[in-house]
Each structure stands twice: as C-alpha cells, then as structure tokens.
Write an enzyme that holds these catalytic residues in place. Structure first.
Site, short mmCIF file in Angstrom:
data_model
loop_
_atom_site.label_atom_id
_atom_site.label_comp_id
_atom_site.label_asym_id
_atom_site.label_seq_id
_atom_site.Cartn_x
_atom_site.Cartn_y
_atom_site.Cartn_z
N GLU A 182 0.95 -1.17 0.00
CA GLU A 182 0.04 -0.13 -0.01
C GLU A 182 0.90 1.26 0.05
OE1 GLU A 182 -1.59 3.17 1.61
OE2 GLU A 182 -1.82 1.77 3.33
N CYS A 202 -2.58 8.57 3.89
CA CYS A 202 -2.27 8.22 2.55
C CYS A 202 -3.49 8.36 1.83
CB CYS A 202 -1.63 6.92 2.33
SG CYS A 202 -2.58 5.58 3.23
#
Length: 478
Positions: A249, A283
């Site tokens: 990720e 994020c």
C-alpha cells in the site's frame, strides 16, 4: 518508555547483539522519548532463523487453535488500550482520541482474522479420470516480512500480522524507527496467544542491517509494505531476486469531488475533520478538492472557518484536535509546497505557516489554498500534510477527468445526493477505494488497497488472508 521492550526474537525480548541503540524523538518536544535497540545483521539473521523454527510448528497448528490464539491477543490488546493509545500519541503526536481509535481498529483486525482462520476453505473438483478427483487446498506461504510506516504505527502492523498468523505463517515485523514502541506493545500483546517461539519477531534498525538480510533470504516468501511509491518500486525489484510474493500500500493523491447537488454542511463537516486528522499525514486523505462552481465560494468559506477553529498542540491534551507533523523534514517540505503554489498564483486563505506561540514541535497550521491549477505540485503530488487545495469545476465530465489525471489510484471521494451520479462516479473513478458521502474505508471486514502507482494486493476482508496462502492442487485417483 521502552525499558521492558527491545528486539523480539525467538519468543523473548532482547537487546541488540552489539549493544547499539537509537533515540526515538518526540515530534511535540523535539526531545528523546527514550532509546531502543538497533538491530545489526546478526540480530536480523537470528530473527530469520527463529522465524523458520516457529513456522514449522505454527503451520502445523490447527486453524481453530490459531483462531483461539488471535482472540486471546485481541483480548490483551483491548485490555491495554490506554497504554497503547498513549504510546501512539507520544510517538506520532496525533490526538489521543485518534490514537485510541486506531488501536481499537487494530484490535478488530485480530478478531476478524481469528474468524477467517476457521474459513480457509478448499474445494473438490470432479476429475476426468475415472475414480479420480481434484483437491484444491491452501497452505501458509511461509515466513512473511512486514515493513510499516510511522503514520499509523498500530493499524499498519495489525493489518499484516493478523492475517499472516491466521494463515499459519510466521512473521518478522520491521516497524518505522520513528514509531517502534507501538509495534512493541502489539508484539508484547501477542504473548497472550501463547504462540510457539519464533512465530512473531520484531527488529528495528537501518535498511542495511534489517531490510537487506530479510530481502536476501530465500526463506522469506512474502513481503508486505506500507510506504512510499519509491520504496515500493525498489522492493519489487529486490523481491524479484528470490521470487518473493509482494503486496504493498503506497502513496495516494486522493481527489474529492463535491457536486452541485451535495449537502454542503455534511460535506464540510466530514471533509474538514478528515483532511486534518493526523495533521493530514494519511495516505487516503483527500488532497485535491474539486468543487462545483455553484458551491465553490460557500464551500471555501465554510472550510476556512473550520480550519481556523482547529486547536493545535500536544496530542496527549484531550482538547487538541491536531498535533504536529512527524519531523522537521516534513515541515520544510510542506512550506516548499505552499511557497511554490503562492509563487504560481494560488491564494492562502487559512494557515500557510508555522503557528506562533510554540517553542518546540513540528507544527504547521491547517491550511486552505485556492486558485490552484492542476499542474501545481500541491495538486499534482501527494502533499501528505495539512493542506486542502481547492479548485472549481463546471461539469461532471470535467470533474471525473481531472480527478483521474493522477498516476496514483488509492482512494477517491465524492459528495452528491444523486444515486445515479454516485454510481457513475464509482464506476469511472480510477481508484482502489471510492467513498460516496463518506470517508470510512478502513474496516477489517473489507479490502483496503489501491491501483496503479498506489500499490498492489489488499489488506482486510477475505482478500487480506489470500496473500499469505499458497494454492495447492492434488489429483487423487483410486
């Protein structure tokens, strides 16, 4: 803060073989919180050897027994929530309420995967051979290595460790050196599961002495990363040498579309709270705000009001709504992004500077910038900070096209009251996750991850355990 912890190898806490330590700095006071052992190559190799021994026993442990162990770990984590939340807030600076919520969500990962351990199903396929059948089964992939970032030091570890354990893998955790204590508390909670020695291991240290030996080891069959796209690209290259399975990720640059039919108050309240959570160091947080021209001015006014009302300070103070950035480097980076935008013609309507009245800490005010263009760095790249860059659009086609202009594809969001517009937006936005009138994407029961330069693989949901399993086919004929 770290006296009872250290490196965790072969079922026990220990110091580094060569006695090396590294300080962990507070982003609030800019003073050391304490020192932690810094692993050398010998320590990492010891963790690898321990993980091999632990794997042999753990992969042979029945799934229902593994499930019970994960439930016991979750129970211990729940009991130690106040301790863990304080550690999270101390190391990251995030408000204590956000820290506590992160630990609760991390605990939930262990509960979810305790149940998934019981549901690693195979299947029988009829064979073309008389008297035969095909058996499809799943086996633990082997040793898994978990590399995690500092911004969610509990959740990112839990998303990797819980499914690895549920699948029957042993694991080596290498947390960020900026936030090692949170991972240490979680690994200490794993003792409640009575895992065989070596099933869970933790090393802290520089790339050369931790990452290097782990990536070079043929025994490590899976690596999972949460980090930058640049680091992820290098990990893919390094993993190729030993054909490790990878999931990662990586960065994001999430767009937010506020359509003309959106409920303005709902959009403002949800978006402001989300944008400035963890000082924007998230994020999946929205960075690029595309607001329909009919709502643009009212949205900007409401957002500025909310940004200016946010109280900055030490996250351990329950009245504080936003803490500092993680280090001085991040503050300098944010200052540069804002300065470039202003030089190119953007306007700062809130924030845009370090706050007055702070003698220490990496603080930066919640910032709102308008009159931005898509080629400015504040729009074209992930800012990973407390900056909301707001621009206007006139048509749905324009908004979706501009939202899809990034190489990143982690998350994207939209606010609308039209079901049809919502469905079109979900279908056309290029992202692994899309929120409509909501930012709640991170839950243990659903897959989390992105596309394109934002990574590969998924964490969470039934998909999360699959990356820790190998598929085996047997043709059985009698």
């Amino acid at each position: 803060m770290y006296t009872k912890f250290g490196l965790f190898i072969g079922g026990a806490w220990r110091q580094a073989t060569d006695g090396e330590t590294v300080p962990v700095m507070s982003p609030v006071s800019e003073t050391p919180l304490g020192d932690v052992p810094q692993a050398g190559v010998a320590d990492t190799e010891a963790a690898l050897a321990a993980a091999e021994e632990g794997l042999a026993r753990w992969r042979a442990t029945p799934a229902f027994t593994r499930a019970d162990a994960l439930h016991a770990i979750a129970d211990e984590m729940a009991r130690r929530t106040p301790e863990a939340a304080r550690m999270i807030s101390s190391e990251t600076g995030k408000p204590i309420a956000q820290a506590s919520r992160e630990w609760v969500l991390s605990t939930d990962q262990f509960r979810w995967y305790a149940e998934e351990a019981r549901r690693i199903y195979g299947r029988i396929v009829e064979s073309r051979v008389p008297g035969g059948r095909y058996e499809v089964s799943h086996e633990p992939i082997g040793i898994a290595a978990a590399f995690t970032a500092w911004n969610f030091p509990a959740a990112l570890v839990a998303r990797k460790v819980a499914p690895a354990l549920a699948a029957g893998c042993s694991v080596i955790v290498r947390p960020s050196s900026q936030t090692p204590g949170v991972a240490m508390v979680m690994i200490d909670c794993c003792l409640a599961g009575n895992l065989p020695p070596g099933v869970v291991n933790l090393v802290v240290g520089p790339t050369a002495t931790t990452y290097g030996p782990i990536m070079a080891s043929k025994a490590v069959r899976k690596v999972s990363l949460t980090g930058s796209t640049r680091v992820g690209q290098q990990m893919v290259r390094d993993a190729a040498d030993t054909m490790k399975k990878v999931s990662m990720e990586l960065g994001g640059n999430a767009p937010l579309i506020v359509y003309g039919d959106a409920d303005l108050t709902t959009a403002l309240n949800a978006t402001a709270a989300t944008k400035y959570a963890n000082a924007g160091q998230v994020c999946v947080t929205p960075d690029r705000f595309y607001v329909h021209e009919s709502l643009h001015d009212a949205f900007v006014e409401g957002f500025v009001t909310r940004a200016k009302a946010i109280k900055l300070g030490d996250g351990l103070d329950e009245a504080v709504a936003m803490g500092p950035l993680i280090n001085a480097r991040r503050v300098t980076e944010i200052e540069g992004i804002v300065a470039e935008a202003v030089a190119a013609g953007a306007k700062v309507l809130a924030g845009g500077r370090r706050p007055s009245g702070f003698n220490s800490g990496h603080f930066y005010e919640p910032t709102v910038i308008t009159d931005v263009t898509d080629d400015m760095r504040v729009m074209a790249e992930e800012n990973f900070g407390p900056i909301a860059a707001i621009t206007r659009f006139s048509s749905d086609d324009e908004a979706i096209a501009r939202a899809n202009s990034s190489d990143m594809g982690l998350s994207a969001y939209a606010f609308t009251s039209s079901p049809g517009r919502a469905r079109r937006t979900v279908a056309e936005l290029k992202a692994g996750m899309v929120g409509i009138n909501s930012f709640a994407l991170a839950a243990s029961e659903v897959p989390f991850g992105g596309t394109n330069f934002s990574g590969m693989g998924r964490e969470g949901g039934v998909e999360g355990i699959r990356d820790y399993l190998d598929v085996k086919l047997a043709q059985v004929v009698f």
